[in-house]
Design a protein around this motif. Structure first.
Motif, short mmCIF file in Angstrom:
data_model
loop_
_atom_site.label_atom_id
_atom_site.label_comp_id
_atom_site.label_asym_id
_atom_site.label_seq_id
_atom_site.Cartn_x
_atom_site.Cartn_y
_atom_site.Cartn_z
N GLU A 133 -12.69 22.56 0.75
CA GLU A 133 -12.29 22.92 -0.61
C GLU A 133 -10.95 22.30 -0.97
OE1 GLU A 133 -11.42 26.99 -3.19
OE2 GLU A 133 -12.77 27.09 -1.45
N ALA A 134 -10.00 22.39 -0.04
CA ALA A 134 -8.67 21.82 -0.28
C ALA A 134 -8.73 20.30 -0.43
CB ALA A 134 -7.73 22.19 0.86
N LEU A 135 -9.54 19.65 0.40
CA LEU A 135 -9.64 18.20 0.35
C LEU A 135 -10.36 17.72 -0.92
CD1 LEU A 135 -10.38 17.37 4.10
CD2 LEU A 135 -8.27 16.92 2.83
N GLU A 136 -11.32 18.48 -1.38
CA GLU A 136 -11.98 18.14 -2.65
C GLU A 136 -10.97 18.17 -3.80
OE1 GLU A 136 -16.65 19.45 -1.94
OE2 GLU A 136 -15.20 20.97 -2.61
N ALA A 137 -10.09 19.17 -3.77
CA ALA A 137 -9.06 19.28 -4.81
C ALA A 137 -8.05 18.15 -4.70
CB ALA A 137 -8.35 20.63 -4.70
N ILE A 138 -7.67 17.80 -3.49
CA ILE A 138 -6.71 16.71 -3.28
C ILE A 138 -7.29 15.39 -3.77
CG2 ILE A 138 -5.56 15.32 -1.49
CD1 ILE A 138 -5.30 18.00 0.11
N GLU A 184 -7.30 15.35 -7.62
CA GLU A 184 -5.96 15.22 -8.20
C GLU A 184 -5.36 13.84 -7.97
OE1 GLU A 184 -3.64 18.31 -6.44
OE2 GLU A 184 -4.93 19.93 -7.24
N GLY A 185 -5.76 13.23 -6.86
CA GLY A 185 -5.16 11.95 -6.49
C GLY A 185 -3.98 12.16 -5.56
N ALA A 186 -3.79 11.25 -4.61
CA ALA A 186 -2.72 11.38 -3.62
C ALA A 186 -1.35 11.27 -4.29
CB ALA A 186 -2.87 10.32 -2.54
N LYS A 187 -0.42 12.08 -3.82
CA LYS A 187 0.96 12.03 -4.35
C LYS A 187 1.81 10.98 -3.64
CE LYS A 187 1.12 16.82 -5.98
NZ LYS A 187 -0.34 17.05 -5.86
N ARG A 188 1.29 10.49 -2.52
CA ARG A 188 1.94 9.39 -1.81
C ARG A 188 0.84 8.59 -1.12
NH1 ARG A 188 4.62 11.87 3.74
NH2 ARG A 188 2.71 12.84 4.52
N VAL A 189 1.15 7.35 -0.78
CA VAL A 189 0.14 6.45 -0.21
C VAL A 189 0.74 5.72 0.99
CG1 VAL A 189 -1.41 4.52 -0.67
CG2 VAL A 189 -0.84 6.10 -2.51
N LEU A 190 -0.06 5.61 2.05
CA LEU A 190 0.38 4.87 3.23
C LEU A 190 0.17 3.37 3.00
CD1 LEU A 190 1.43 5.21 6.18
CD2 LEU A 190 -0.97 5.10 6.90
N VAL A 191 1.24 2.59 3.15
CA VAL A 191 1.17 1.14 2.92
C VAL A 191 1.74 0.39 4.11
CG1 VAL A 191 1.36 1.42 0.42
CG2 VAL A 191 3.44 1.03 1.78
N GLY A 192 1.40 -0.90 4.15
CA GLY A 192 2.01 -1.80 5.10
C GLY A 192 3.17 -2.52 4.45
N LEU A 193 4.25 -2.74 5.19
CA LEU A 193 5.43 -3.44 4.68
C LEU A 193 5.76 -4.61 5.61
CD1 LEU A 193 7.77 -0.44 3.73
CD2 LEU A 193 6.40 -1.85 2.17
N LYS A 194 5.92 -5.79 5.01
CA LYS A 194 6.30 -6.98 5.75
C LYS A 194 7.76 -7.29 5.48
CE LYS A 194 5.50 -11.99 5.84
NZ LYS A 194 4.68 -13.11 5.32
N GLY A 195 8.54 -7.43 6.55
CA GLY A 195 9.95 -7.75 6.39
C GLY A 195 10.17 -9.19 5.97
N LEU A 196 11.05 -9.40 5.00
CA LEU A 196 11.38 -10.75 4.55
C LEU A 196 12.61 -11.29 5.27
CD1 LEU A 196 10.73 -10.29 0.72
CD2 LEU A 196 9.13 -10.92 2.55
N GLY A 197 13.28 -10.42 6.03
CA GLY A 197 14.41 -10.82 6.85
C GLY A 197 14.08 -10.60 8.32
#
Length: 370
Positions: free
Chosen positions: A277-282, A285-298
């Motif tokens: 039930e909780a996951l259906e609601a989440i 509503e859509g995620a409030k944060r998202v896990l991303v990959g970050l590539k360093g430019l330095g």
């Protein structure tokens, strides 16, 4: 605080000169020499890992599939015998208790493999959730060892220690599949799974036979570039492969959708699994944060807990980060606000007061050549 537990291979690691660390309540080899050399060996040839700190929980009985569909977020009932499936076990709020792999070993028999520190919690949760089902939940973690051979030479190494008749089983086994076989005369459960981004196998064996199996694999791998590998390179390997680590990317405070694990949550199955039930609601509503990959430019790397910034304002936080030995630049995974999750977005990581330029890139950072 009680002393950390030791695996059945602790003496072998000490003999090999391992540096040890406490991980999930276990005294585990961090590295044997150079963690960079161990990382590169897994990418180029092979590494041998002791993963005996992981848990093993057997679920057996007429209701086994239905029960697991109630206990876990994924659909275990559709899995064929001999296959494996990645899933999560959640609480009522949709928080992640653990991510785990489940192997179907028979119509009414499954093996659930939770992470080291979470193994007792998962075993207890499964036992509690089994009430009313015709199933038996058996925590075999304390009696079971797990050894992994990871890297491009994994098949060749196993061919050295299986009987001629089993060589095809090894080379033809599909990813996320498992079967019983004999390695160096020892009966094991062989699974083509891993946590490195490379081809490889995980071998489940009773504790008493683990040292003999370890020695046989070390000997078999001698001519194939195999070296023992510790938790330090396991972490850098899984980060390059974009694989989440519980306690970093996954937690009770998080949920599968923000961690890009939405596809493994099954709302199509009939069962009212814990957290549904909780996951259906989440999801709605859509995620409030998202896990991303970050590539360093330095050249400077971000670490877990470092703030992620946009124009001087914090928009996220790093969960894991370090220099990538394979790619030659810093990489990180981070939770950011959805508005800043698009690939190509320029962000900074605050490295103790100094901004370092990163950009959002697709995960995984590294994909092996097939």
């Amino acid at each position: 605080m009680s002393d950390p537990k030791k695996t059945s291979l602790h003496a072998q690691h000490a003999e090999l000169g391992a540096s040890f660390t406490d991980f999930g309540g276990w005294d585990m080899p961090l590295k044997y020499g150079s963690e960079l050399a161990e990382h590169k060996a897994v990418r180029a040839t092979a590494g041998l890992f002791d993963l005996s700190h992981m848990g093993e929980v057997w679920v057996e009985g007429p209701d086994a599939a239905t029960f697991l569909n109630t206990a876990l977020a994924g659909n275990m009932a559709v899995m064929k015998v001999g296959k494996a499936k990645y899933s999560v076990i959640c609480n009522e709020a949709g928080g992640i208790i653990d991510d785990l792999i489940t192997y179907r070993r028979g119509d009414e028999k499954f093996l659930v493999v939770p992470n080291a520190g979470n193994a007792p919690v998962v075993a207890a949760a499964l036992a509690e959730r089994a009430a009313g089902f015709d199933v038996t939940v058996t925590d075999a973690s304390a009696e079971t060892s797990l050894i992994a051979v990871q890297g491009p030479a994994a098949v060749a190494i196993l061919h050295e220690v299986v009987e001629e008749s089993a060589k095809a089983l090894v080379s033809d086994m599909s990813y996320y599949a498992a079967d019983e076989t004999t390695v160096a005369g020892i009966d094991i459960l062989l699974a083509r799974t891993g946590y490195t981004g490379e081809d490889g196998f995980e071998l489940y064996v009773p504790n008493a036979q683990a040292p003999e199996l370890w020695a046989a694999l070390m000997a078999a791998g001698a001519n194939h570039g195999l070296i023992p590998a510790g938790l330090a390179c396991r972490d850098s390997l899984r980060l390059e492969a974009g694989m989440p680590l519980y306690g970093n990317e996954l937690s009770l405070e998080g949920n599968p959708f923000e961690a890009n694990l939405g596809p493994i949550v099954s709302f199509k199955k009939e069962e009212n699994f814990v957290g549904r039930e909780a996951l259906e609601a989440i999801k709605a509503e859509g995620a409030k944060r998202v896990l991303v990959g970050l590539k360093g430019l330095g050249r400077r790397a971000g670490r877990g807990g470092y703030p992620v910034m946009k124009d001087g304002v914090q928009v996220g936080v790093v969960t894991s980060g370090q220099p990538s030995p394979t790619l030659g630049y810093p990489v990180a995974m981070a939770y950011v606000e959805p508005a800043f999750a698009e690939i190509g977005t320029a962000l900074d990581i605050d490295l103790r007061g100094k901004p370092e330029a990163f950009e959002v890139v697709a995960l995984p950072f590294y994909t092996r050549a097939k």
